[in-house]
Write a protein that holds these residues in place. Structure first.
Motif, short mmCIF file in Angstrom:
data_model
loop_
_atom_site.label_atom_id
_atom_site.label_comp_id
_atom_site.label_asym_id
_atom_site.label_seq_id
_atom_site.Cartn_x
_atom_site.Cartn_y
_atom_site.Cartn_z
N ALA A 163 0.81 -1.26 0.01
CA ALA A 163 0.10 0.06 0.00
C ALA A 163 0.90 0.88 0.01
O ALA A 163 0.82 2.07 -0.83
N ILE A 164 2.22 1.56 0.73
CA ILE A 164 2.66 2.31 0.34
C ILE A 164 3.44 2.76 -0.22
O ILE A 164 3.41 3.57 -0.94
N GLY A 165 4.15 1.30 -1.17
CA GLY A 165 4.16 1.53 -2.56
C GLY A 165 3.41 2.30 -3.83
O GLY A 165 4.21 2.98 -3.96
N LEU A 166 2.36 1.68 -3.54
CA LEU A 166 1.17 2.66 -4.35
C LEU A 166 0.78 3.68 -4.45
O LEU A 166 0.44 4.30 -5.12
N THR A 167 0.87 3.86 -2.70
CA THR A 167 0.52 5.81 -2.42
C THR A 167 1.66 6.73 -2.92
O THR A 167 1.12 7.66 -3.05
N VAL A 222 -5.45 -4.37 -2.78
CA VAL A 222 -4.36 -4.64 -1.70
C VAL A 222 -4.75 -4.85 -0.14
O VAL A 222 -4.84 -5.47 0.76
N HIS A 223 -5.34 -3.77 0.06
CA HIS A 223 -6.44 -3.27 1.23
C HIS A 223 -7.38 -4.64 1.13
O HIS A 223 -7.71 -5.18 2.63
N VAL A 282 -2.23 16.54 2.17
CA VAL A 282 -3.68 15.10 2.05
C VAL A 282 -2.27 13.96 1.80
O VAL A 282 -2.44 13.46 2.43
N ALA A 283 -0.85 14.31 1.33
CA ALA A 283 -0.53 12.81 1.71
C ALA A 283 0.26 12.71 3.42
O ALA A 283 0.08 11.90 3.60
N LEU A 300 -2.95 5.17 6.55
CA LEU A 300 -3.00 4.03 5.76
C LEU A 300 -2.28 3.83 7.48
O LEU A 300 -2.01 2.25 7.87
N VAL A 301 -1.12 4.18 7.91
CA VAL A 301 -0.42 3.48 9.25
C VAL A 301 -1.68 3.18 10.87
O VAL A 301 -0.93 1.93 10.78
N SER A 302 -2.35 3.50 10.77
CA SER A 302 -3.47 3.26 11.83
C SER A 302 -3.94 1.82 11.44
O SER A 302 -4.92 1.30 11.96
N SER A 303 -4.97 2.27 10.02
CA SER A 303 -4.89 0.40 8.82
C SER A 303 -4.18 -0.29 9.80
O SER A 303 -4.60 -1.51 9.69
#
Lengths: 130, 229
Positions: free
Chosen positions: A38-42, A73-74, B93-94, B101-104
């Motif tokens: 997910a990091i990579g895609l973001t 992915v999620h 926004v980033a 994402l981290v919290s997920s």
């Protein structure tokens, strides 16, 4: 009631259940893998939006593809929705949800984009009344 | 289901033996080995609860899709007011995206710790989840506040109405999720890892992950495409 893990021997899985013995990865490894993907895609999404690396008119398509990939992915790594038989009900519900979402979004955009084209102008309407 | 016959027990006996009761059991072992399939009996409560909540989440996503459709249709109806390109701050926004994402991820770690019955580890990851959620909501409130200060409130144009409705609806979900998270932490702390608590925790996890999925669509369609257009 034994309290814990009362239903692991059953065949159906609740959404969100990690699957015992399926992939060979531990539960934390699955989350970690999903997190890294997910990091990579973001990062790719934000980078493409802010650079000239991709041909301008292709940027929306690239961003939408990355978003769909990240949602996948999620779903797989965080919500543990799989294509396995124990997940049939969850996957079917998801498929129906996606269908409704597509009908609403694509249908609305499609109709509204052609609204001016398909409507009669005021002049045409007046002429029809005679 | 050993103590009393539930309606589905009765139904399963009916389906296996027909309307006239006993005598039609060629294999002689009744439904004692029922494994949650059709006439064999109901699925375990955990699966039913999880599935029901999954259907609710999908309906929630369908509701969001209506807001997305409205936004997509109205994105260019700025009525001479500011456009997304002028208003959106992609750096913020980033950071918001990273927080969610981290919290997920930490939410998932908390759930793994809970399935292993580790109280402190569960509480720690859930607290981290909540703090990142709080930062997310804070940044979003700040963004809304700044926009309204600039005269770009929801009443300025159809584009901004759709924007505030969509992003605000998501922010409201995250806020409610945060309250739910606090409730779950207290319940786990005082009541322990009982099956009902674990079912609620499963539902909370699904909810929190689903919010992140919606945010992926949101930052792509609203912010990245809006800032580029």
């Amino acid at each position: 009631m034994s309290g814990h893990d009362e239903d692991w021997e059953y065949d159906d899985a609740a959404p969100g259940d990690e699957h015992a013995g399926g992939s060979g990865f531990s539960a934390i490894q699955v989350y970690l893998l999903g997190f890294l993907l997910a990091i990579g895609l973001t990062v790719a999404s934000f980078w493409i939006a802010g650079s000239n690396a991709v041909w301008g008119p292709g940027i929306p398509a690239a961003l939408l593809s990355l978003a769909v990939a990240q949602m996948g992915v999620h779903l797989v790594f965080f919500l543990h929705i799989t294509s396995g038989p124990e997940n049939t009900n969850n996957t079917l519900a998801l498929a129906f949800g996606v269908l409704v979402v597509l009908v609403i979004v694509v249908g609305s955009v499609w109709i509204m984009a052609h609204l001016n084209h398909n409507l009669m102008t005021l002049d045409q309407m007046k002429r029809m009344q005679h | 289901m050993s103590q009393a016959a539930t309606p589905s027990d009765v139904a399963s006996v009916y389906l296996q033996h027909g309307p006239y009761g006993q005598g039609h059991d060629p294999h002689g072992h009744g439904h004692a080995d029922a494994r949650g399939h059709g006439a064999g009996g109901p699925a375990p409560k955990r699966v039913i609860v999880g599935y029901g909540f999954w259907v609710f989440l999908l309906s929630d996503i369908v509701m969001f899709s209506a807001f997305f459709a409205a936004y997509a249709v109205l994105a260019h109806a700025t009525a001479g007011g500011p456009t997304g390109k002028q208003l959106f701050d992609l750096n913020r926004v980033a950071i918001e995206t990273a927080c969610l994402l981290v919290s997920s991820f930490t939410c998932g770690l908390g759930y793994v710790a809970a399935t292993r019955r580790r109280q402190l580890e569960t509480q720690f990851w859930m607290l981290v989840t909540g703090l990142f959620g709080l930062v997310f909501v804070g940044l979003e409130v700040l963004e809304f506040y700044e926009m309204i200060q600039q005269g770009a409130g929801p009443g300025r144009s159809a584009f901004l109405s759709a924007f505030f409705a969509l992003v605000g609806c998501h922010g409201l979900h995250v806020t409610v999720g945060g309250l739910w998270l606090g409730t779950m932490m207290a319940q786990i702390w005082f009541k322990g890892f009982k099956p009902p608590i674990m079912r609620r925790l499963l539902c909370f996890n699904l909810f929190w992950h689903a919010l992140d999925i919606i945010w992926v669509a949101l930052f792509t369609i609203v912010y990245l495409l809006g800032a580029g257009a």
